[in-house]
Design a protein around this motif. Structure first.
Motif: not given
Length: 103
Positions: A15-21, A41-43, A79-85, A48-51
């Motif tokens: 459900h998420t590719p983001l992790w806080p420090f 859309a970004t969310r 796709e992951a690079r585009a989502a990161f940007e 989708r990428l995580c799944e």
């Protein structure tokens, strides 16, 4: 000081590719995408990428070869690079997002 987040995909976390420090981040650990100023859309793309990433492993033999072809790996990386940007663009200067995906 901007909030710092790490960007990477983790098996078992669909459900998420983001992790806080910081473990005590107000955005949760791992980061709850609904707590961030992101458009739907970004969310949805990040989820989708995580799944999708979860399918990169043969869960009947996790230590074995990935069921993905090289073309599937490359498509995911793009796709992951585009989502990161897109993510960095939406979060702006209030957040620093570090790409640790090593894709």
């Amino acid at each position: 000081m901007p909030e710092q987040l790490r960007y990477f995909f983790e098996l078992g976390v669909p459900h998420t590719p983001l992790w806080p420090f910081a473990l005590d981040s107000p955005y949760g650990y791992p980061t709850d995408l609904h707590r961030l100023p992101l458009g739907p859309a970004t969310r949805a793309e990040l989820v989708r990428l995580c799944e999708r990433y979860q399918t990169s492993v043969d869960w009947s033999d996790p230590a074995g070869l990935s069921p993905w072809t090289e073309e599937e790996h490359e498509a995911f990386r793009e796709e992951a690079r585009a989502a990161f940007e897109a993510l960095r663009g939406e979060l702006g200067g209030d957040f620093t997002v570090v790409d640790e995906s090593l894709l």
